[in-house]
Design a protein around this motif. Structure first.
Motif, short mmCIF file in Angstrom:
data_model
loop_
_atom_site.label_atom_id
_atom_site.label_comp_id
_atom_site.label_asym_id
_atom_site.label_seq_id
_atom_site.Cartn_x
_atom_site.Cartn_y
_atom_site.Cartn_z
N ASP A 184 6.82 11.05 -1.25
CA ASP A 184 7.58 10.95 -2.50
C ASP A 184 7.25 12.17 -3.35
N PRO A 185 8.25 12.72 -4.05
CA PRO A 185 7.98 13.89 -4.88
C PRO A 185 7.17 13.58 -6.14
N ARG A 186 7.07 12.33 -6.51
CA ARG A 186 6.31 11.97 -7.69
C ARG A 186 4.82 11.99 -7.39
N GLY A 187 4.09 12.69 -8.18
CA GLY A 187 2.65 12.75 -8.03
C GLY A 187 1.96 12.16 -9.24
N GLY A 188 0.82 12.71 -9.59
CA GLY A 188 0.12 12.30 -10.79
C GLY A 188 -0.12 10.81 -10.91
N THR A 189 0.21 10.26 -12.07
CA THR A 189 -0.04 8.85 -12.36
C THR A 189 0.69 7.92 -11.40
N TRP A 190 1.91 8.27 -11.06
CA TRP A 190 2.69 7.43 -10.14
C TRP A 190 1.98 7.27 -8.81
N CYS A 191 1.44 8.36 -8.32
CA CYS A 191 0.80 8.34 -7.01
C CYS A 191 -0.59 7.70 -7.06
N ARG A 192 -1.14 7.59 -8.24
CA ARG A 192 -2.50 7.04 -8.35
C ARG A 192 -2.53 5.53 -8.46
N ARG A 193 -1.38 4.89 -8.45
CA ARG A 193 -1.37 3.44 -8.51
C ARG A 193 -1.99 2.86 -7.25
N PRO A 194 -2.44 1.59 -7.31
CA PRO A 194 -3.10 1.00 -6.15
C PRO A 194 -2.25 1.06 -4.89
N LEU A 195 -2.90 1.00 -3.75
CA LEU A 195 -2.19 1.00 -2.48
C LEU A 195 -1.13 -0.09 -2.48
N MET A 196 -0.03 0.20 -1.85
CA MET A 196 1.11 -0.71 -1.68
C MET A 196 2.00 -0.81 -2.91
N SER A 197 1.58 -0.31 -4.08
CA SER A 197 2.43 -0.47 -5.25
C SER A 197 3.53 0.57 -5.38
N PRO A 198 3.30 1.85 -5.06
CA PRO A 198 4.41 2.81 -5.17
C PRO A 198 5.47 2.56 -4.11
N GLN A 199 6.71 2.79 -4.46
CA GLN A 199 7.81 2.68 -3.51
C GLN A 199 8.18 4.10 -3.09
N PHE A 200 7.66 4.47 -1.92
CA PHE A 200 7.92 5.82 -1.42
C PHE A 200 9.39 6.02 -1.11
N HIS A 201 9.86 7.24 -1.39
CA HIS A 201 11.29 7.52 -1.23
C HIS A 201 11.66 7.88 0.20
N TYR A 202 10.77 8.58 0.88
CA TYR A 202 11.09 9.05 2.24
C TYR A 202 10.16 8.41 3.26
N TRP A 203 10.74 8.11 4.43
CA TRP A 203 9.99 7.45 5.50
C TRP A 203 10.31 8.09 6.84
N GLY A 204 9.30 8.10 7.71
CA GLY A 204 9.51 8.53 9.08
C GLY A 204 9.91 7.35 9.95
N GLN A 205 10.13 7.62 11.22
CA GLN A 205 10.57 6.59 12.16
C GLN A 205 9.41 5.82 12.76
N GLY A 206 8.22 6.36 12.67
CA GLY A 206 7.04 5.65 13.16
C GLY A 206 6.57 6.12 14.52
N THR A 207 5.29 5.89 14.78
CA THR A 207 4.68 6.17 16.07
C THR A 207 3.76 5.01 16.41
N GLN A 208 3.83 4.55 17.65
CA GLN A 208 3.10 3.35 18.06
C GLN A 208 1.66 3.68 18.43
N VAL A 209 0.75 2.87 17.93
CA VAL A 209 -0.66 2.95 18.31
C VAL A 209 -1.06 1.61 18.92
N THR A 210 -1.58 1.66 20.12
CA THR A 210 -2.01 0.45 20.81
C THR A 210 -3.47 0.60 21.21
N VAL A 211 -4.29 -0.33 20.74
CA VAL A 211 -5.72 -0.31 21.05
C VAL A 211 -6.02 -1.49 21.96
N SER A 212 -6.66 -1.21 23.09
CA SER A 212 -6.96 -2.26 24.06
C SER A 212 -8.47 -2.36 24.27
N SER A 213 -8.87 -3.51 24.80
CA SER A 213 -10.31 -3.74 25.04
C SER A 213 -10.73 -3.22 26.39
#
Length: 125
Positions: free
Chosen positions: A96-125
């Motif tokens: 997200d282009p917003r930094g400063g105070t907006w970005c310093r809010r607790p985790l999960m609270s900011p609504q990011f504007h841009y997202w990637g498609q994701g990459t899978q991580v699989t951990v096995s025993s």
């Protein structure tokens, strides 16, 4: 328009390491983070990189994951060490282009504007 592309996911045994990369085009944003979502669970933010270099981590990954940014290459990274079975998820990069105070809010609270498609991580025993 900002495009984000993640890479570096894969399968690894518990205790192993992976390094995720997020290429931002045309460039990185002031506020960037890594999220993950496991099947049947809500998406959670695991790490955030604020424009002044401050980093924030979820308690579940603190001490094991490291978020970093390479301004020259327009990349955001997530170094994941000592991986656990519960780290298995699809990992997403967000920005997200917003930094400063907006970005310093607790985790999960900011609504990011841009997202990637994701990459899978699989951990096995």
């Amino acid at each position: 328009q900002v495009r984000l592309m993640e890479s570096g996911g894969g399968s690894v045994q518990a205790g192993g390491s992976l390094r995720l990369s997020c290429r931002a085009h045309p460039d990185t944003q002031s506020c960037m983070g890594w999220f993950r979502q496991a099947p049947g669970k809500e998406r959670e933010e695991v790490a955030r990189f604020i424009d002044d270099g401050t980093t924030i981590y979820a308690e579940s990954v603190k001490g094991r994951f490291t978020i970093s940014k390479d301004y020259a290459r327009n990349n955001l990274y997530l170094q994941m060490d000592n991986l656990k079975l519960e780290d298995t998820a699809m990992y997403f990069c967000a920005a997200d282009p917003r930094g400063g105070t907006w970005c310093r809010r607790p985790l999960m609270s900011p609504q990011f504007h841009y997202w990637g498609q994701g990459t899978q991580v699989t951990v096995s025993s």
